[in-house]
Scaffold this active site. Structure first.
Site, PDB file in Angstrom:
ATOM      1  N   VAL A  23       0.842  -1.192   0.000  1.00  0.00           N
ATOM      2  CA  VAL A  23       0.000   0.000   0.000  1.00  0.00           C
ATOM      3  C   VAL A  23       0.876   1.240   0.000  1.00  0.00           C
ATOM      4  O   VAL A  23       1.828   1.349   0.771  1.00  0.00           O
ATOM      5  CB  VAL A  23      -0.930   0.014   1.238  1.00  0.00           C
ATOM      6  CG1 VAL A  23      -1.742   1.295   1.299  1.00  0.00           C
ATOM      7  CG2 VAL A  23      -1.841  -1.205   1.227  1.00  0.00           C
ATOM      8  N   CYS A  24       0.539   2.186  -0.861  1.00  0.00           N
ATOM      9  CA  CYS A  24       1.223   3.475  -0.930  1.00  0.00           C
ATOM     10  C   CYS A  24       0.209   4.541  -0.521  1.00  0.00           C
ATOM     11  O   CYS A  24      -0.751   4.809  -1.241  1.00  0.00           O
ATOM     12  CB  CYS A  24       1.719   3.728  -2.353  1.00  0.00           C
ATOM     13  SG  CYS A  24       2.559   5.312  -2.540  1.00  0.00           S
ATOM     14  N   MET A  25       0.431   5.112   0.651  1.00  0.00           N
ATOM     15  CA  MET A  25      -0.539   6.057   1.195  1.00  0.00           C
ATOM     16  C   MET A  25       0.191   7.057   2.082  1.00  0.00           C
ATOM     17  O   MET A  25       1.055   6.665   2.878  1.00  0.00           O
ATOM     18  CB  MET A  25      -1.578   5.239   1.981  1.00  0.00           C
ATOM     19  CG  MET A  25      -2.606   5.976   2.721  1.00  0.00           C
ATOM     20  SD  MET A  25      -3.868   4.847   3.402  1.00  0.00           S
ATOM     21  CE  MET A  25      -3.045   4.213   4.851  1.00  0.00           C
TER      22      MET A  25
END
Length: 150
Positions: free
Chosen positions: A87-89
């Protein structure tokens, strides 16, 4: 020896067991407090609705100073999820604060399913589909949702 990370993870575990956010669950995997399995149910009124997505969270000895790494185990097609499921957040990078706990992280990811963040996409293909081919995007997402229900 008790570390700050272990104490905090036990506190996070108690919170998510006693008062879990809607559509979210999580607990340590294989008696390892630093690796958790989690489930996020796709948010209502989104393409991800009713999907049951499995994730894995990895915590360091520096948690909660350092954020966890979060990876989808279930196949997912989303602009903010790399092909390998990571996940890229912003919440897990630049906006991280030790005040956030596991429940808040999972809730943020659930919200991200409803509203992708396009300033730094992780999956260029999903981003292009989302912005230029909504029907194609919907088809890819529904295929992933259907897989979670098998």
């Amino acid at each position: 020896m008790t570390t700050l990370a272990k104490v905090r993870l036990m506190k996070d575990l108690r919170r998510i067991q006693i008062d879990p956010p809607p559509g979210i669950s999580g607990c340590p995997s294989d008696d390892n407090l630093f690796e958790w399995d989690a489930i996020i149910v796709g948010p209502l009124d989104t393409l991800y609705e009713n999907g049951i997505f499995k994730l894995h969270l990895f915590f360091s000895e520096n948690y909660p100073i350092d954020p966890p790494l979060v990876k989808f185990i279930s196949r997912i097609f989303h602009p903010n999820v790399f092909h390998d499921g990571m996940v890229c957040m912003n919440t897990l990078v630049t906006l991280w604060t030790p005040a956030l706990d596991v429940a808040a992280v999972l809730t943020s990811i659930q919200s991200l399913l409803a509203e992708p963040y396009f300033d730094s996409p992780a999956n260029e293909t999903a981003t292009v589909f989302y912005t230029q081919n909504k029907k194609g995007y919907a088809k890819m997402v529904r295929e992933c949702v259907d897989l979670t229900l098998q």
